[in-house]
Design an enzyme around this catalytic site. Structure first.
Site, short mmCIF file in Angstrom:
data_model
loop_
_atom_site.label_atom_id
_atom_site.label_comp_id
_atom_site.label_asym_id
_atom_site.label_seq_id
_atom_site.Cartn_x
_atom_site.Cartn_y
_atom_site.Cartn_z
N ASP A 192 0.83 -1.21 0.00
CA ASP A 192 0.00 0.00 0.00
C ASP A 192 0.87 1.26 0.00
OD1 ASP A 192 -1.82 2.01 0.57
OD2 ASP A 192 -2.34 1.27 2.57
N HIS A 365 -3.81 4.28 6.57
CA HIS A 365 -2.72 3.81 5.70
C HIS A 365 -1.37 4.08 6.33
CE1 HIS A 365 -5.62 3.20 2.43
NE2 HIS A 365 -6.18 4.31 2.87
#
EC number: 3.1.-.-
Length: 558
Positions: A192, A365
């Site tokens: 990610d 994130h």
């Protein structure tokens, strides 16, 4: 040795729409199947999904779809995928239930029931691949990374993740599992990149809960909390804060209620008290300082619902004097104008606004330190940054180089790029069909660039309609030309322009009628060309010109 191909069909050079294909010899493993919400340029488009052409051409080779978590950027395109491809779907308990809600909501494949619930201990064996999982921390419980063990090493796909050392048990990352995987041969890491440029670390979710409690305590009236429906962690924090500040919660929107009910039934969302949630009918029983309104809207960004509240057009709750609108989601940069307009509307309606991002860096994130820690733990031979715009992928690639991965082993793919591992080497080896499929209502992929161009023209310059009835036999105009303008000019204030447009149309029609064998398409195109030149010369705008030519069906005397 196996022949391995890694092909992103979405989720690269964009923030969302995750979908990654891993081919090991003859088997295809699909990792996530997500959507993305359109930007302002895609007029009238509801959602955007990946192009499934390559997978449809090879559907007999698909071993399964493996889902990392239950957000729409990972499961939202599943209904459209399953409409034409029958393949098993694997995911954790909450992820599968949210995927089922997504599939049922479209009605595209209501009978599909090939779902398989997994957990971090599950191992699924195929011919020469074993699929494993480990728990990760994200803004929704039951998030996992997906590992494909092959004869050449392990391919790890993180899904959306972050590290939070104080995460509650339901959200904890399994660092022991990551370390064990890293002690073996990790061939490639797909990680990610969404927060790879961040210079500020995320605060712990414990701090976020404290901030929400403090906000509720200090608010003198109702608090309208804006967040994303599938952000179960934030919803849990709102529930806990409301209970501790002796406030009641009213939830708006069907999607939110569905998600909350599902999470509660699975034990993934804990109600601090059965009485913390109230119905719309009972709102009048409480003082304003005893209420929290939880609003999520119908899409990824809940600002449209807040705008309706500001204009007194919401079906359930409208903003009133003294309300505090608490935005607990972090909007994307593409939403900056929408956020600014929404805040202005809220203040105009008598409310005030507070954004959690004004106080803390809050994200689901991983930031650069987290990303480098993961790479050090896994020690992959090859690295592929995914999930993010190109600049974020490039920033992530720099981080990989900092921890010792040579640039020759780092690949920044675009959609459809084929990264092939063969004979001990990994390289870019070609492309497969890939791109965006636009969903408008029940239409799937039937909206293309031409339609979008026309929509933009209509939005920018309006439409100019010309209606004429002719008699081909008599070679004359029977009725008209009649001009209709919508979104172009105000007709009463533009009489000279309308009059001249009428004369131009009349002349073009009469010139064509001199030849009884004229083509209808030629006549319409000449009207468009003549009017387009004149209208642009007079207004510097180019409306969509629609000539409507009708032929009299009966003989009329002069």
């Amino acid at each position: 040795m196996s022949e391995i191909k890694i092909i992103p069909l979405g989720g690269v050079r964009e923030n969302g729409k995750n979908m990654y294909v891993v081919e090991v010899d003859e088997l295809i493993f699909v990792l996530d199947c997500g959507l993305i919400y359109p930007d302002n340029e895609l007029l009238g488009i509801d959602i955007v999904i990946p192009d499934f052409t390559y997978l449809e051409q090879n559907k007999n080779r698909i071993a399964g779809i493996f889902l990392s978590h239950g957000h729409e950027d990972a499961v939202g395109a599943l209904p459209y995928f399953l409409e034409n491809i029958d393949a098993p779907v694997f995911g954790t308990e909450l992820t599968i239930e949210l995927a089922k809600i997504s599939v049922k909501s479209t009605g595209l494949n209501p009978k599909f029931d090939n779902y398989h619930v997994i957990n971090e201990k599950t191992e699924i064996e195929f011919d020469n691949v074993t699929v494993k999982f480990f728990r990760t921390t994200h803004s929704i419980p039951d998030s996992v990374a997906i590992c494909l063990d092959t004869t050449d090493g392990t391919i790890v796909y993180t899904g959306d993740f972050k590290f939070d050392q104080s995460a509650s048990e339901m959200y904890k990352t399994d660092f022991a599992a990551i370390s064990q995987i890293g002690q073996k041969n990790v061939l490639a890491l797909l990680s990610d990149s969404s927060d790879a440029e961040s210079y500020v670390e995320n605060v712990s979710d414990m701090k976020v809960t404290e901030e929400i409690i403090d906000t509720f305590n200090n608010a003198e009236g109702r608090v309208i909390v804006s967040c994303v429906a599938s952000n179960v962690m934030r919803i849990q924090q709102v529930f806990d804060a409301a209970y501790q500040t002796k406030r009641k919660i009213f939830m708006t929107g069907t999607k939110l209620v569905q998600v909350v009910d599902t999470a509660i039934n699975l034990g993934k969302l804990i109600l601090p008290s059965k009485n913390v949630i109230v119905t719309q009918k009972s709102l009048d029983q409480y003082q304003d300082d005893e209420l929290v309104i939880l609003e999520t809207g119908q899409s990824g960004e809940p600002f449209e619902a807040l705008q309706r509240m500001s204009k007194n057009k919401h079906k359930q709750v409208n903003i009133q004097d003294g309300d505090l609108v608490y935005i607990t989601t972090t909007p994307s940069t593409a939403m900056e104008k929408v956020v600014a307009r929404t805040k202005n509307m809220i203040y105009s309606a008598g409310g005030s606004v507070k954004e959690i991002s004004d106080t803390f860096k809050v994200s689901g994130h991983a930031t650069p330190n987290d990303l480098k820690l993961l790479m050090n733990l896994l020690n992959p031979t090859f690295f592929i940054p995914v999930q993010g715009d190109y600049r974020l992928q490039a920033a992530h690639a720099e981080l990989a180089h900092e921890v010792g991965i040579p640039f020759k082993n780092i690949f920044i793919p675009g959609k459809g790029d084929v990264i092939e591992y063969k004979d001990g080497r990994m390289r870019m080896s070609g492309q497969v069909p890939a791109g965006n499929v636009l969903i408008d209502g029940i239409g799937v992929g039937d909206i293309g660039n031409i339609v979008l161009r026309d929509r933009k023209l209509l939005a920018d310059d309006g439409v100019f309609i010309v209606v004429v009835t002719i008699s081909r036999r008599q070679g004359r105009i029977v009725s008209g030309p009649e001009i209709i303008s919508r979104g172009f000019v105000y007709m009463k204030a533009s009489e000279d322009l309308i009059k001249e447009s009428t004369e131009i149309t009349k002349k073009v029609v009469e010139d064509n009628l001199e030849n009884k064998d004229f083509e209808w398409s030629t006549l319409k195109q000449e009207i468009r060309d003549s009017l387009s030149r004149y209208l642009f010369d007079q207004t510097k705008r180019r409306p969509v010109i629609l000539p409507i030519i009708m032929e009299a069906s009966s003989y009329l005397k002069k």
